[in-house]
Scaffold this active site. Sequence first.
Site, PDB file in Angstrom:
ATOM      1  CG  ASP A   1      33.261  -0.505  23.541  1.00 10.26           C
ATOM      2  OD1 ASP A   1      33.783  -0.766  24.634  1.00 10.26           O
ATOM      3  OD2 ASP A   1      32.039  -0.430  23.348  1.00 10.26           O
ATOM      4  CD  GLU A   2      33.609   1.109  28.435  1.00 13.63           C
ATOM      5  OE1 GLU A   2      34.061   1.622  29.470  1.00 13.63           O
ATOM      6  OE2 GLU A   2      32.915   0.091  28.403  1.00 13.63           O
TER       7      GLU A   2
ATOM      8  CB  CYS B   1      36.640  -4.310  35.918  1.00 13.49           C
ATOM      9  SG  CYS B   1      37.087  -3.920  37.628  1.00 13.49           S
TER      10      CYS B   1
END
Length: 594
Positions: free
Chosen positions: A127-128, A517
């Site tokens: 989603d990014e 991350c």
Amino acid sequence: MTYHIFRSILIFQVAENKILELEASRDLSKIWLHTDMDAFYAAVEILENPSLKGKPLAVGSMSMIATASYEARKFGVRAAMPGFIGCRLCPDLVFVRPNFERYSYYSELTRKVFQRYDPNFVATSLDEAYLNITKVCIDRGITVEEAATELRSAIHQETGLTCSAGVAPNRMIAKVCSDINKPNGQFVLPNDREAVTTFVSTLPIRKIGGIGKVTEQLLHQVLGISTCQEMLQKAAFLCALFSESSADFFLSVGLGLGGTDTPEHTQRKSMSCERTFRATDDCSLLFEKLDNLAENLADDMQKECLKGRTLTLKLKTASFEVRTRATTTQNYINSKEDILIYARKLLKAELPLSLRLMGLRMSHLRDEKDSSAQTQKTLDIFFRSYDNTNDNGANGPSITNTSGGDNYYTNALTEVNYVEHDAGTVDSTDHQSFFLLEENLFVPEGRNSDRCSIDVSSSNPCICDGLGGKELDEDTSSSKGTDTVKFDGHLTIYNATTSSSKPDQHLWIDDYICSLCGFELPPGFEEERQEHSDFHLAEKLQQEEAVDSTGPLSKDRLAERPCSTTPTSKKLKSSKEVKHIPIDAFFDKLNKNL
Ligand code: DCP
Ligand code: CA
Ligand code: CA
């Protein structure tokens, strides 16, 4: 006394020079846009089942919530919260089981839109994504605000979902900006030095990718740093207390500097597969499982034309102690037979033992398609024939114990204690650089890592979470389980049906962005990178310790699925707090440095 004064002056000077040096590297020529879908899994579920619209919705189970709709968030329901707590906070909470195929499908749709704005966009999760929109704005003569609005509306039109966007001169700040007007909003920070420094002057350090709870507390409690700008005020202390690379990172944060160049494709660093099963000490069963793992790993490596030299065996005992044993082979290998030679030796050395998980990981990889590797191959053949005559093809492994408990920091400080050299071992440098850790106080924390993303059609570097392909055969070997691993508040969910080919990567995208991350560590930050990788590993191991202790969802809580897609069964695991650096170690380091 004079020495201490002299040293302090020197450190102040070093800090000042460092700030000037970093400032000189500031690049304001690029415009980066970060997009993040709003309540992604929940929004997809609502889209698929409009009757859920307006209801407080949780995607997940009684043991763990992956995300909650904004209606549910009003009650305090949050991602990574056990479902039963969500129910207490919001008695009307409706649950939907995650459906990762759906999320991948919608993610792919969003990527088709990203492609039009930046063909080299970088997806950091389902989603990014980060997009360099410099060119599209110039080519089309549109403002950055227009580009962001247009892109968000295209996503809405083509997916039915909303997203938020942040625009800034670098990715680090763009990500912070995308959170400012969430949901369905955008925030643009001008490409202007003053705007950036003003922005970071009050920005809490925790907002920065790579600074999580532990680092935040450390910096706050020890140095009184709460905002990014305070990093600059405490620059001398940061330089005195932390390694050069950590201090550089903190000072970059203080200056509002971040990545501006488009990352390039990064090579896979390792491959692995692991298997969870009911605890057993039956040796023949354990060797059988090892056989399967070797087969999976060999298949995956051969599919990708990779060979490797460092094989790691991961074991989790019945009492949840996690051990890893590594061996560096003389040749690059990828056949099941070769892998088994080493894997069996590693396992044999640990038995008798009751185990509940086994994993194999191959690192120190070489791409066989790579032409430069062909020369090496010739040498390998030479060595192999030599080995065959001397060692039956099996090189004596050097074994490194790389763990021994679940405490990451303890491991980091004590693990260098078991290195055996057998005949046939070439050198230990490789596995040492791979495993040995030095004490270092700054442990960057994984933040905001999202789900495992499947690299969809585009050729863009898609950054995948996860340290290992997972296969869960806890109940039956045919069960299509989904295993869930959580990194710093985010779940990484692997569908066991495709597990054997799941990426097992910890990549440094563009040689500085953590693939797990998004944390940024430039080349040269080797110690921190090692720590960062191990942080993820430790996190993962810790999460695995936690078991689903709560009952299944009652039927009335589960929203009915409107379509026939089979919900994946799963095993969700909760998280444990990251352990703190022992305070003694902290002061030891302090004393050493002063
Ligand atoms: N996710 C997860 N476990 C978590 C956090 C998130 O499985 N602990 C999944 C579900 C989310 C998706 O990842 O929908 C994206 O995570 P985000 O952190 O971006 O959260 P959302 O998109 O759900 O909400 P927001 O609107 O705050 O971005
Ligand atoms: Ca996200
Ligand atoms: Ca999101």
